[in-house]
Design a protein around this motif. Structure first.
Motif, mmCIF file in Angstrom:
data_model
loop_
_atom_site.group_PDB
_atom_site.id
_atom_site.type_symbol
_atom_site.label_atom_id
_atom_site.label_comp_id
_atom_site.label_asym_id
_atom_site.label_seq_id
_atom_site.Cartn_x
_atom_site.Cartn_y
_atom_site.Cartn_z
ATOM 1 N N ASP A 162 0.822 -1.200 0.110
ATOM 2 C CA ASP A 162 0.020 -0.076 -0.111
ATOM 3 C C ASP A 162 0.855 1.149 -0.079
ATOM 4 O O ASP A 162 1.937 1.320 0.512
ATOM 5 N N GLY A 163 0.551 2.201 -0.848
ATOM 6 C CA GLY A 163 1.176 3.471 -1.025
ATOM 7 C C GLY A 163 2.034 3.496 -2.377
ATOM 8 O O GLY A 163 2.336 4.560 -2.766
ATOM 9 N N GLY A 164 2.067 2.379 -2.949
ATOM 10 C CA GLY A 164 2.724 2.176 -4.206
ATOM 11 C C GLY A 164 1.840 2.224 -5.121
ATOM 12 O O GLY A 164 0.597 2.416 -5.036
ATOM 13 N N CYS A 165 2.278 2.162 -6.468
ATOM 14 C CA CYS A 165 1.293 2.248 -7.588
ATOM 15 C C CYS A 165 1.689 1.684 -8.697
ATOM 16 O O CYS A 165 2.870 0.755 -8.799
ATOM 17 N N PHE A 166 0.750 1.348 -9.739
ATOM 18 C CA PHE A 166 1.157 0.572 -10.866
ATOM 19 C C PHE A 166 0.591 1.247 -11.907
ATOM 20 O O PHE A 166 -0.244 1.821 -11.966
ATOM 21 N N ALA B 192 10.898 10.440 -14.495
ATOM 22 C CA ALA B 192 11.796 9.705 -15.424
ATOM 23 C C ALA B 192 11.519 9.907 -16.740
ATOM 24 O O ALA B 192 12.355 9.767 -17.450
ATOM 25 N N VAL B 193 10.138 9.849 -16.804
ATOM 26 C CA VAL B 193 9.795 10.010 -18.331
ATOM 27 C C VAL B 193 10.161 11.574 -18.849
ATOM 28 O O VAL B 193 10.736 11.815 -19.979
ATOM 29 N N ARG B 194 9.764 12.618 -18.199
ATOM 30 C CA ARG B 194 10.104 13.836 -18.504
ATOM 31 C C ARG B 194 11.862 14.073 -18.634
ATOM 32 O O ARG B 194 12.538 14.674 -19.831
ATOM 33 N N TRP C 201 10.021 1.502 -4.720
ATOM 34 C CA TRP C 201 9.090 1.314 -5.538
ATOM 35 C C TRP C 201 8.486 3.093 -5.889
ATOM 36 O O TRP C 201 8.030 3.559 -5.203
ATOM 37 N N TRP C 202 8.386 2.895 -7.330
ATOM 38 C CA TRP C 202 8.405 4.374 -7.514
ATOM 39 C C TRP C 202 7.022 4.559 -7.695
ATOM 40 O O TRP C 202 5.733 4.073 -7.799
ATOM 41 N N SER C 203 6.888 6.246 -7.170
ATOM 42 C CA SER C 203 5.235 6.751 -7.027
ATOM 43 C C SER C 203 4.816 7.153 -8.559
ATOM 44 O O SER C 203 5.876 6.982 -9.472
ATOM 45 N N ALA C 204 3.726 7.859 -8.685
ATOM 46 C CA ALA C 204 3.203 8.181 -10.114
ATOM 47 C C ALA C 204 4.165 9.456 -10.490
ATOM 48 O O ALA C 204 4.622 9.401 -11.228
ATOM 49 N N ARG D 262 13.206 1.112 -8.736
ATOM 50 C CA ARG D 262 14.659 1.610 -8.819
ATOM 51 C C ARG D 262 15.451 0.761 -8.039
ATOM 52 O O ARG D 262 15.151 0.760 -6.629
ATOM 53 N N VAL D 263 16.460 0.339 -8.358
ATOM 54 C CA VAL D 263 17.340 -0.741 -7.680
ATOM 55 C C VAL D 263 18.770 -0.216 -7.731
ATOM 56 O O VAL D 263 19.184 0.527 -8.619
ATOM 57 N N THR D 264 19.619 -1.052 -6.963
ATOM 58 C CA THR D 264 20.922 -0.422 -6.989
ATOM 59 C C THR D 264 21.761 -2.088 -6.906
ATOM 60 O O THR D 264 21.164 -2.835 -6.586
ATOM 61 N N THR D 265 22.850 -1.813 -7.830
ATOM 62 C CA THR D 265 23.459 -3.368 -8.053
ATOM 63 C C THR D 265 25.022 -3.109 -7.550
ATOM 64 O O THR D 265 25.599 -1.940 -7.334
ATOM 65 N N HIS D 266 25.559 -4.247 -7.162
ATOM 66 C CA HIS D 266 26.933 -4.310 -6.925
ATOM 67 C C HIS D 266 27.943 -4.221 -8.139
ATOM 68 O O HIS D 266 27.382 -4.631 -9.106
ATOM 69 N N GLY D 267 29.053 -3.551 -7.757
ATOM 70 C CA GLY D 267 29.769 -3.399 -9.089
ATOM 71 C C GLY D 267 30.412 -4.755 -9.586
ATOM 72 O O GLY D 267 30.144 -5.853 -8.834
#
Length: 483
Positions: free
Chosen positions: A130-134, A290-292, A281-284, A148-153
């Motif tokens: 709850d609080g996220g969107c799709f 990100a699109v802009r 978990w990105w919001s609207a 959005r995630v982060t990865t190890h080098g």
């Protein structure tokens, strides 16, 4: 462990399996059209000479168009793509100008054209998320989550870790094949401008203040780049309709199923080197930002001030002008490439690391994994095996050796056969790269870097299909490729 123990792979060429003799349905129709006239002249008119002339003048050019190919792609496909672009250009469908101040629909992503019209943002309800969107695609009946995630080098990782991460990706693909309803998992590796540091305040005579001001004014600061990883997970509501109804139906039922599938995918990411503990978990508003940024890289300072989130009323793109081999938007020029073929020589795991994590060219490197149903995977495999065996029989009859591509395809078919027998369906992997620059010259410089860095990949400029390619590659909205 030694370097040689890091897994390697050879990618088979893209299969060109068709309905008959490797020809698609459209090609067969064109062949039939080419044969109509000489057959008519021979049967109806009974004139063999006229029929032969028709065969040479009419059937031969049509047959070349239908059956010919260049670099593995049929002439018909190339001509139809460019022809469709020309038709859209004549009809005025390759340029969009968004009316500033036009009424905004609540929850819309506001991407220009039909893409934005079909997408709506809905809130997750009735789940631990709850609080996220799709994103809801009203036409395809698909729901997409953006993370959005982060990865190890990769470059400095130990050999043992590289081996484990390669195995983790293989296990994740098997997990995707059994995740009912998951139609796409897309990873966008973005390299984008960072906003310039704010001007230093304080006494201009102070040495530290002067040094900070000189650093901020240095040309190298304009080349600062941010890098991040965005993952979209798309679930088909049609495939999961029974489970959605069992969970209460509507948005709440879809939210429950979507949350379950996202949990399945997230469970397999740590083994691939992804840090899920700080996944966002990105919001609207973050999706719109990100699109802009994709359309307008110069908006990075404004987006940073806004906390990388935009409201409903914000314009995401005001001008989109599609050209034959590039796309022009508000403050940038973009060119999208499709990875038509992956390395034909053994490639070590992590061979894309330099393309993703080095250089200053603004770009998005996109990889897509599409799970398939077991029955459709087996049917497709049978068709490709039949085409492969036919080509082998022709080579044997002509007493000519098989090509390297033919042998690579045979190894790939054998691997897929063993995986199907083990209970795993296909997971198709495809890739795109979108370069972004301030003008054509900057795009050309970026392309020189790309060609040097992406050795082993055959990158095909999507001529006549730049808008569709950009939407799939550069926009983190879970949009699938054009069929």
């Amino acid at each position: 462990m030694g370097e040689q123990q890091v897994p390697t792979a050879v990618f088979a060429p893209i299969s060109r399996t068709g309905v008959i003799a490797g020809l698609s349905g459209a090609q067969l129709v064109l062949v039939a059209v080419g044969l109509v006239r000489p057959v008519w002249d021979l049967v109806a008119a009974g004139d063999l000479g006229v029929a032969l002339v028709s065969l040479l003048v009419w059937t031969a050019p049509v047959g070349v168009l239908a059956c010919g190919s260049w670099k593995g792609r049929s002439f018909l496909e190339r001509v139809s793509t460019v022809g469709l672009f020309g038709l859209r250009k004549v009809l005025g469908q390759t340029r969009t100008v968004v009316r500033v101040g036009a009424e905004q629909v609540d929850g819309a992503v506001a991407v220009p054209g039909a893409v934005g019209a079909r997408l709506t943002v809905l809130d997750m309800v009735g789940t631990v998320f709850d609080g996220g969107c799709f994103l809801w695609d009203k036409v395809a009946q698909e729901a997409t989550v953006v993370l959005r995630v982060t990865t190890h080098g990769w470059a400095l990782a130990a050999e043992e870790e590289k081996i484990a991460r390669a195995q983790g990706l293989s296990d994740l693909c098997q997990r995707l094949a059994s995740a009912e309803g998951v139609v796409r998992v897309v990873k966008h590796s973005r390299t984008h401008p960072l906003p310039a540091p704010p001007p230093a305040g304080g006494d201009p005579e102070d040495l530290a203040v002067r040094d900070a001001a000189e650093l901020a004014a240095h040309p190298a600061m304009a080349a600062l780049r941010g890098r991040d990883e965005v993952i979209t997970i798309t679930v088909s509501a049609k495939v999961c309709s029974a489970q959605i109804d069992a969970a209460g139906g509507g948005v709440s039922g879809l939210s429950w199923v979507l949350g379950d599938r996202v949990g399945q995918v997230l469970a397999g990411l740590p083994a691939c080197g992804v840090r899920t503990q700080d996944a966002a978990w990105w919001s609207a508003g973050q999706i719109r930002a990100a699109v802009r940024l994709a359309f307008d890289p110069a908006a990075a300072p404004m987006l940073a001030e806004a906390g990388w989130a935009l409201g409903d009323g914000q314009v995401l793109a005001s001008v989109v002008d599609e050209r034959l081999d590039h796309l022009v938007t508000d403050t940038a020029v973009h060119r999208t490439y499709w990875v038509e073929s992956w390395p034909a020589t053994p490639a070590r795991a992590g061979f894309l690391a330099n393309l993703v994590a080095t250089g200053t060219a603004c770009r998005t490197v996109t990889q897509m994994w599409c799970p398939g149903q077991a029955y459709s995977a087996e049917r497709r495999l049978l068709n490709e095996e039949a085409s492969y065996n036919s080509a082998g029989a022709v080579n044997a009859k002509l007493k000519r050796p098989a090509t390297v591509a033919h042998n690579s395809q045979g190894k790939e078919l054998a691997r897929r056969r063993s995986e199907l027998e083990a209970g795993y369906a296909d997971v198709r992997h495809s890739g795109w790269v979108t370069l972004t620059g301030g003008d054509i010259e900057e795009l050309r410089v970026g392309e020189l870097w790309l060609r040097t860095t992406a050795r082993g990949l055959h990158l095909k400029v999507l001529r006549g299909d730049q808008w569709a390619g950009f939407c799939t590659s550069a926009l983190p909205l879970g949009i699938g490729p054009r069929s």
